[in-house]
Design a protein around this motif. Structure first.
Motif, PDB file in Angstrom:
ATOM      1  N   THR A  29       0.936  -1.164   0.074  1.00 46.91           N
ATOM      2  CA  THR A  29       0.003  -0.120  -0.041  1.00 46.91           C
ATOM      3  C   THR A  29       0.905   1.238   0.061  1.00 46.91           C
ATOM      4  N   ASP A  30       1.854   1.202   0.945  1.00 46.71           N
ATOM      5  CA  ASP A  30       2.870   2.383   0.752  1.00 46.71           C
ATOM      6  C   ASP A  30       3.346   2.617  -0.577  1.00 46.71           C
ATOM      7  N   LEU A  31       3.846   1.439  -1.161  1.00 47.35           N
ATOM      8  CA  LEU A  31       4.382   1.700  -2.470  1.00 47.35           C
ATOM      9  C   LEU A  31       3.597   2.174  -3.509  1.00 47.35           C
ATOM     10  N   VAL A  32       2.294   1.591  -3.619  1.00 46.10           N
ATOM     11  CA  VAL A  32       1.318   2.037  -4.437  1.00 46.10           C
ATOM     12  C   VAL A  32       1.025   3.563  -4.397  1.00 46.10           C
ATOM     13  N   ALA A  33       1.216   4.126  -3.087  1.00 42.16           N
ATOM     14  CA  ALA A  33       0.941   5.755  -2.695  1.00 42.16           C
ATOM     15  C   ALA A  33       1.780   6.331  -3.603  1.00 42.16           C
ATOM     16  N   ARG A 129      -2.963   1.791  -8.841  1.00 40.40           N
ATOM     17  CA  ARG A 129      -1.739   1.834 -10.216  1.00 40.40           C
ATOM     18  C   ARG A 129      -0.477   1.327  -9.574  1.00 40.40           C
ATOM     19  N   GLY A 130      -0.186   0.207 -10.408  1.00 49.71           N
ATOM     20  CA  GLY A 130       1.070  -0.360  -9.830  1.00 49.71           C
ATOM     21  C   GLY A 130       0.675  -1.355  -8.730  1.00 49.71           C
ATOM     22  N   ALA A 131      -0.492  -1.582  -8.250  1.00 54.42           N
ATOM     23  CA  ALA A 131      -0.783  -2.741  -7.338  1.00 54.42           C
ATOM     24  C   ALA A 131      -0.381  -4.122  -7.779  1.00 54.42           C
ATOM     25  N   ALA A 132      -0.836  -4.331  -9.276  1.00 54.57           N
ATOM     26  CA  ALA A 132      -0.104  -5.533  -9.781  1.00 54.57           C
ATOM     27  C   ALA A 132       1.043  -5.267 -10.731  1.00 54.57           C
ATOM     28  N   ASP A 133       1.062  -4.303 -11.378  1.00 56.09           N
ATOM     29  CA  ASP A 133       2.111  -4.103 -12.163  1.00 56.09           C
ATOM     30  C   ASP A 133       2.978  -2.900 -11.856  1.00 56.09           C
ATOM     31  N   ASP A 134       3.962  -2.912 -11.207  1.00 51.65           N
ATOM     32  CA  ASP A 134       4.728  -4.433 -10.827  1.00 51.65           C
ATOM     33  C   ASP A 134       5.283  -4.272  -9.756  1.00 51.65           C
ATOM     34  N   LYS A 135       4.672  -3.355  -8.621  1.00 54.25           N
ATOM     35  CA  LYS A 135       5.081  -3.344  -7.190  1.00 54.25           C
ATOM     36  C   LYS A 135       4.861  -4.655  -6.265  1.00 54.25           C
ATOM     37  N   VAL A 188      14.686 -14.535 -12.588  1.00 55.01           N
ATOM     38  CA  VAL A 188      13.138 -14.575 -12.452  1.00 55.01           C
ATOM     39  C   VAL A 188      12.872 -13.220 -12.797  1.00 55.01           C
ATOM     40  N   VAL A 189      11.929 -12.939 -13.849  1.00 59.98           N
ATOM     41  CA  VAL A 189      11.423 -11.848 -14.308  1.00 59.98           C
ATOM     42  C   VAL A 189       9.912 -11.847 -13.727  1.00 59.98           C
ATOM     43  N   ALA A 190       9.854 -11.269 -12.916  1.00 62.11           N
ATOM     44  CA  ALA A 190       8.224 -11.326 -12.048  1.00 62.11           C
ATOM     45  C   ALA A 190       7.390 -10.052 -12.698  1.00 62.11           C
ATOM     46  N   ASP A 191       7.128 -10.122 -14.130  1.00 65.71           N
ATOM     47  CA  ASP A 191       6.374  -9.063 -14.524  1.00 65.71           C
ATOM     48  C   ASP A 191       5.297  -9.589 -15.799  1.00 65.71           C
ATOM     49  N   SER A 192       4.834 -10.694 -15.368  1.00 63.44           N
ATOM     50  CA  SER A 192       3.969 -11.343 -16.371  1.00 63.44           C
ATOM     51  C   SER A 192       2.496 -11.664 -15.492  1.00 63.44           C
ATOM     52  N   GLY A 193       1.785 -12.654 -15.965  1.00 65.71           N
ATOM     53  CA  GLY A 193       0.603 -13.053 -15.370  1.00 65.71           C
ATOM     54  C   GLY A 193       0.348 -14.481 -15.360  1.00 65.71           C
ATOM     55  N   ASN A 194      -0.682 -15.006 -15.094  1.00 64.58           N
ATOM     56  CA  ASN A 194      -1.297 -16.202 -14.981  1.00 64.58           C
ATOM     57  C   ASN A 194      -2.410 -16.436 -15.983  1.00 64.58           C
ATOM     58  N   TRP A 195      -2.734 -17.916 -16.192  1.00 71.45           N
ATOM     59  CA  TRP A 195      -3.581 -18.102 -17.094  1.00 71.45           C
ATOM     60  C   TRP A 195      -4.953 -17.720 -16.648  1.00 71.45           C
ATOM     61  N   ALA A 196      -5.337 -17.746 -15.546  1.00 68.88           N
ATOM     62  CA  ALA A 196      -6.676 -17.327 -14.917  1.00 68.88           C
ATOM     63  C   ALA A 196      -6.702 -17.233 -13.355  1.00 68.88           C
ATOM     64  N   ALA A 428      -3.925  -4.356 -16.117  1.00 66.79           N
ATOM     65  CA  ALA A 428      -2.628  -3.648 -15.977  1.00 66.79           C
ATOM     66  C   ALA A 428      -2.668  -2.568 -17.005  1.00 66.79           C
ATOM     67  N   HIS A 429      -2.136  -1.333 -16.734  1.00 65.64           N
ATOM     68  CA  HIS A 429      -2.038  -0.217 -17.702  1.00 65.64           C
ATOM     69  C   HIS A 429      -3.417   0.533 -17.965  1.00 65.64           C
ATOM     70  N   SER A 430      -4.465   0.005 -17.381  1.00 65.42           N
ATOM     71  CA  SER A 430      -5.660   0.423 -17.421  1.00 65.42           C
ATOM     72  C   SER A 430      -6.283   1.197 -16.404  1.00 65.42           C
ATOM     73  N   ALA A 431      -7.455   1.810 -16.399  1.00 64.56           N
ATOM     74  CA  ALA A 431      -8.116   2.128 -15.344  1.00 64.56           C
ATOM     75  C   ALA A 431      -8.376   0.952 -14.319  1.00 64.56           C
ATOM     76  N   ASN A 432      -8.406   1.272 -13.026  1.00 63.52           N
ATOM     77  CA  ASN A 432      -9.036   0.300 -12.103  1.00 63.52           C
ATOM     78  C   ASN A 432      -8.204  -1.185 -12.202  1.00 63.52           C
ATOM     79  N   GLU A 433      -6.883  -0.942 -12.530  1.00 64.61           N
ATOM     80  CA  GLU A 433      -5.644  -1.797 -12.013  1.00 64.61           C
ATOM     81  C   GLU A 433      -6.009  -2.637 -10.544  1.00 64.61           C
ATOM     82  N   SER A 434      -5.694  -3.669 -10.739  1.00 65.78           N
ATOM     83  CA  SER A 434      -5.636  -4.524  -9.215  1.00 65.78           C
ATOM     84  C   SER A 434      -5.309  -5.902  -9.180  1.00 65.78           C
ATOM     85  N   LEU A 435      -5.009  -6.026  -7.961  1.00 68.60           N
ATOM     86  CA  LEU A 435      -4.206  -7.452  -7.766  1.00 68.60           C
ATOM     87  C   LEU A 435      -5.124  -8.579  -6.821  1.00 68.60           C
ATOM     88  N   TYR A 436      -5.141  -9.708  -7.486  1.00 66.69           N
ATOM     89  CA  TYR A 436      -6.213 -10.800  -7.153  1.00 66.69           C
ATOM     90  C   TYR A 436      -5.148 -11.254  -5.820  1.00 66.69           C
TER      91      TYR A 436
END
Length: 458
Positions: A29-33, A129-135, A188-196, A428-436
């Motif tokens: 949360t502090d990083l996203v701020a 913003r950044g909650a998922a990509d990539d903080k 390890v490049v942690a900047d991608s996603g999962n299938w679902a 990611a990159h859009s409005a309402n970016e979120s982290l599951y």
């Protein structure tokens, strides 16, 4: 790792993570701020503040941390990156953990349901913003190290870039400048996603890209469309014919010489793809073959720019010349240089009416495919499966991460693993970016398992 500090299994790591997870979310949360947008039109001090905050979290783990920069290609300083190291035990590999602390611009405030730089939890999702990509990627790395503590049996180098969303303009110079500090056996490049959501994936292929600007000319100056229309071919007529030649009737790329790879073992559900992409119900999908192959293992061409008068200021004029820009996505196995040549040859071969063609700026990034025979890939797949409690899959991405090619050129012997925390609804990159958050938890445990097993397998 020693006999007195035995490895933990997935259930034990999940339990230890539960005990500290509120702290992890507070740090995220502090990083996203911090609005760390590394674009010239935004305040660079925020990117510096982000680097300092990330460095502080790493120091909190007892690491010696440096904030470093390298020159961009034009000689200006790049944005700050965070680098820290844990030496490898004798005979153990070194693992480079990459993520980036810069973020995309927020876009229009009215498109967001929450404040973009205020991490807001709604159920199982954390918006911002950044909650998922990539903080989140940074927090996966740091939290995995926190869980392992003295159970870590490998060397680790942290490399948290500060300009990935701006195209990584100093990345190659950074690798060259700090080659000895970044040298590693596994990256390890942690900047991608999962299938679902709930289904983990290791990204094993990325399309490359190249861009081509060109100009078509048919007249030496613009003339009245009433006086000469119907006789003199204007540049727009020539341009539309050339652009139409790039695809066949079903929308497949029609440029000879662009490479395609075999189809993937998994495929997209069409309804899901339509929902994720926003394709209108009445719009037919283009191309041929499985949906996954069209996105991952076939080339695509998109007209992303066209210089022509706006309708509001247009006049009855035949345009003498016209510029366009193409974005070409390349299947694994192709090269940007080969693709640019193929596109240029196609443009020249399809010029109508004796029009003149001028090729302008080009740029490119190489595609990538993981080595399926690399045992590190299988170790990573198993770690994902164990952490999620469901079988992981290998997937491709239609987009590009051009710096993967730089990593391979500078560190040709390293195994590359592309992981991430995003799911199809992360936006990611859009409005309402979120982290599951359930996948975020599992990603942390998966990386801890991976690091343990790389140490055990040395």
């Amino acid at each position: 790792m020693t006999e007195s500090t035995p490895a933990l299994n997935s259930a034990q790591l999940h339990a230890e993570l539960d005990a500290i997870f509120d702290d992890v979310l507070t740090d995220l949360t502090d990083l996203v701020a911090i609005p760390s947008v590394a674009w010239p039109s935004f305040d660079p001090a925020q990117v510096t503040a982000s680097a300092e905050a990330v460095a502080g979290l790493a120091r909190g783990l007892g690491l010696d941390v440096d904030i470093l920069t390298a020159e961009q290609e034009d000689g200006t300083p790049g944005y700050p990156a965070v680098v820290a190291q844990i030496p490898a035990p004798e005979g153990a590999p070194t693992v480079l953990l990459y993520a980036h602390h810069d973020v995309q611009p927020p876009g229009r405030a009215e498109d967001w349901d929450t404040e973009p730089f205020v991490a807001t939890r709604k159920g199982d999702r954390l918006f911002g913003r950044g909650a998922a990509d990539d903080k989140a990627g940074i927090m996966v790395h740091l939290t995995a190290l926190r869980l392992l503590a003295d159970r870590l049996g490998v060397g680790v180098t942290l490399f948290f870039e500060g300009e990935e969303e701006a195209g990584s303009p100093s990345f190659r110079n950074f690798l060259e400048t700090y080659r000895d500090r970044l040298r590693s056996d596994v990256i390890v490049v942690a900047d991608s996603g999962n299938w679902a959501a709930g289904t983990p994936a290791l990204t094993t292929s990325l399309r490359g890209m190249c861009a081509v600007e060109f100009e078509i000319s048919t007249l030496d100056h613009a003339v009245h469309s009433g006086m000469y229309g119907g006789v003199a071919p204007d540049a727009m007529l020539a341009m539309t014919k050339v652009l139409a030649s790039l695809h066949d009737e079903n929308g497949s790329v029609a440029v000879a010489g662009l490479h395609s790879e075999p189809e993937s073992a998994i495929d997209y559900d069409e309804a899901t793809l339509r929902t994720d992409s926003g394709v209108l119900e009445s719009t037919e999908l283009i191309g041929a073959g499985t949906l996954a192959s069209r996105l991952w293992t076939q080339p695509s061409i998109t007209v992303i720019g066209l210089d022509i008068p706006d309708v509001a200021v247009s006049s009855n004029t035949l345009q003498s010349s016209l510029r366009a820009k193409l974005s070409i996505r390349l299947a694994p196995g192709d090269t940007p240089a080969s693709a640019v040549r193929a596109v240029e040859e196609h443009l020249r071969a399809n010029l109508p009416f004796g029009a003149q063609l001028s090729i302008g700026d080009t740029e490119g990034g190489s595609p990538w495919r993981a080595d399926d025979s690399d045992p590190v890939v299988q170790t990573a797949r198993q770690a994902l499966s164990d952490a999620w409690g469901t079988e992981s899959v290998e997937m491709g991405i239609g987009g590009s991460i051009p710096f993967i090619a730089d990593l391979l050129e500078v560190f040709p012997g390293a195994s590359i693993l592309v992981t991430g925390v995003e799911d199809p609804d992360a936006r990611a990159h859009s409005a309402n970016e979120s982290l599951y958050l359930p996948d975020f938890r599992a990603a942390i445990v998966a990386e801890a398992l991976l690091l343990q097993r790389l140490g055990e397998n040395r």
